[in-house]
Design a protein around this motif. Sequence first.
Motif, short mmCIF file in Angstrom:
data_model
loop_
_atom_site.label_atom_id
_atom_site.label_comp_id
_atom_site.label_asym_id
_atom_site.label_seq_id
_atom_site.Cartn_x
_atom_site.Cartn_y
_atom_site.Cartn_z
N ILE A 127 -4.66 -12.55 5.06
CA ILE A 127 -5.91 -11.78 5.10
C ILE A 127 -5.57 -10.30 4.92
O ILE A 127 -4.90 -9.71 5.77
CB ILE A 127 -6.63 -12.00 6.44
N PRO A 128 -6.01 -9.69 3.82
CA PRO A 128 -5.74 -8.25 3.64
C PRO A 128 -6.72 -7.42 4.48
O PRO A 128 -7.92 -7.65 4.46
CB PRO A 128 -5.95 -8.03 2.14
N LEU A 129 -6.19 -6.45 5.22
CA LEU A 129 -7.02 -5.60 6.07
C LEU A 129 -6.63 -4.14 5.86
O LEU A 129 -5.47 -3.77 6.08
CB LEU A 129 -6.85 -5.97 7.55
N THR A 130 -7.59 -3.34 5.43
CA THR A 130 -7.37 -1.90 5.45
C THR A 130 -7.57 -1.40 6.88
O THR A 130 -8.07 -2.13 7.75
CB THR A 130 -8.34 -1.18 4.51
N ILE A 131 -7.22 -0.16 7.13
CA ILE A 131 -7.36 0.35 8.49
C ILE A 131 -8.83 0.43 8.89
O ILE A 131 -9.17 0.18 10.06
CB ILE A 131 -6.65 1.72 8.62
N ASP A 132 -9.72 0.75 7.95
CA ASP A 132 -11.15 0.80 8.28
C ASP A 132 -11.70 -0.59 8.57
O ASP A 132 -12.52 -0.77 9.49
CB ASP A 132 -11.93 1.44 7.13
N GLU A 133 -11.26 -1.59 7.81
CA GLU A 133 -11.69 -2.97 8.07
C GLU A 133 -11.16 -3.46 9.41
O GLU A 133 -11.86 -4.17 10.15
CB GLU A 133 -11.21 -3.89 6.95
#
Length: 476
Positions: free
Chosen positions: A36-42
């Motif tokens: 699962i790719p997660l940016t810091i905002d997500e």
Amino acid sequence: MAGAGVLAIVMEALKIIGGMTLLLWTTVVYAADAPIPLTIDEYVDRAIKQGIQGKLNEMNLEAAGYTREIAFRQTDSPTFSVNHSNMRGDTTVNGFPELTNSQQTSLVANETTPLGTTINATGQWADSGGTLGPSETIARPGFNASVTQPVYLFVKNSVLRTRQNADLNFAIAKNIFDATVLSLRVQARNFYYSVMLNRASIEVDERKVQASQKLLDVTQALVDAGKSASVDTMRAKIQLQEDKRQLQNDQVLKDQAVLSAKNFIYLPLEAEVQFVTELEFAPFKITLPRLLDYAMLHNPDLESLRHDKDLALLSYQAALEPTRPTLVMNGTYNSNEQPNVITHGWTWTATENWLFFDSFVTRDQVRNARIAEWVADLNLQDAERATRVNVQSAYWDVMRTEQQIEDFTFSREQAKRNVDILRLRFQNGLATLLDVLDAENQMRVLENEYLGLLVQFNQAKDKVSAQIGADVETLS
């Protein structure tokens, strides 16, 4: 022949369906196993909306909303109740039993308005009869209504005060919700930074291991050529082993950081997650006066304390009223139907009450309420000063780390050049192995210190965001 053709078509269709099913199953399995790719905002958004603390925060605000709604409905919405009674009696007169029975059903409505007006209305239907009394059962309707209105000459509207209290308490709950969201944002970003820092440290140590391996190869070649002492080979091997141990430690720390990060946003611990945001640096452009002005207006803790001060004022006003005169106007109307008789009635009354002496209980309650108001004001002043100190302190941290990051650019470049030069000098017999090892260790220390400064810079900005009540990146 026709049957064989149909059978062939059916078999071909089954093959196509089977192939599609296999493809769908493979796609589902792949999607389930895909990270699962997660940016810091997500990641922050998941922490606020799906984490345990975030859900508890939402529930607390929802409960506060229901409490406010209850208080408002009790002061502006009606209530209805139905009452039914059934009475039977047996009386013996001169040895003869006489029976009586009666039933009564009523619907009662009550409503209080924001003006403090109380409205009460009752509609009823009565049945009565038996051997004692009327010879036949009678059923007649009845209706009663009353309106009571306090006159606010010496006291204020207590109903309106209740609604104001409900509004202020909900506003405080909303401020607590906002403050908790900001706190969760800081915590979530710290978890994310930990993963990013450990991942970057692994990359630094991987480069260090590769450099140590190359240095060992060069050292062994020099020893074999008789240009260097054999002890240098052992030193290079020891350095390589130390670098590998450090790399293993970094990998374990990174796995632990990832596990903690997944737990904070309440993801399955076995889920594969990719933290795709990289550590970045951009100069901080917002001025300190702008931050201080914004914090004074939007800091949720300060807003809560301002509401506490308003609540204390309402409590003080309520404490003044028990020994003040009260005046109430009351109007009633009733209508009843009896056999051959219909009655209507109007009544107007005015009632005055005055508790002019209560052994100074009200006086002391007023003093307590006044002290509570002063305390609320002092708490607000103290919090405003603390907010200014915290914003300014966090701003200085941002400026300090920003300056150090900019200074580190030259140091890192110089350290890299030193390593390259010393390696060439060592290969040509102009420098010792210890010089090369010291230069490589110094470069590794500088790389890790630079990564730590990047994290400190972003953490300082997050502290500023928590103090001013908004993300500093959204301010202009």
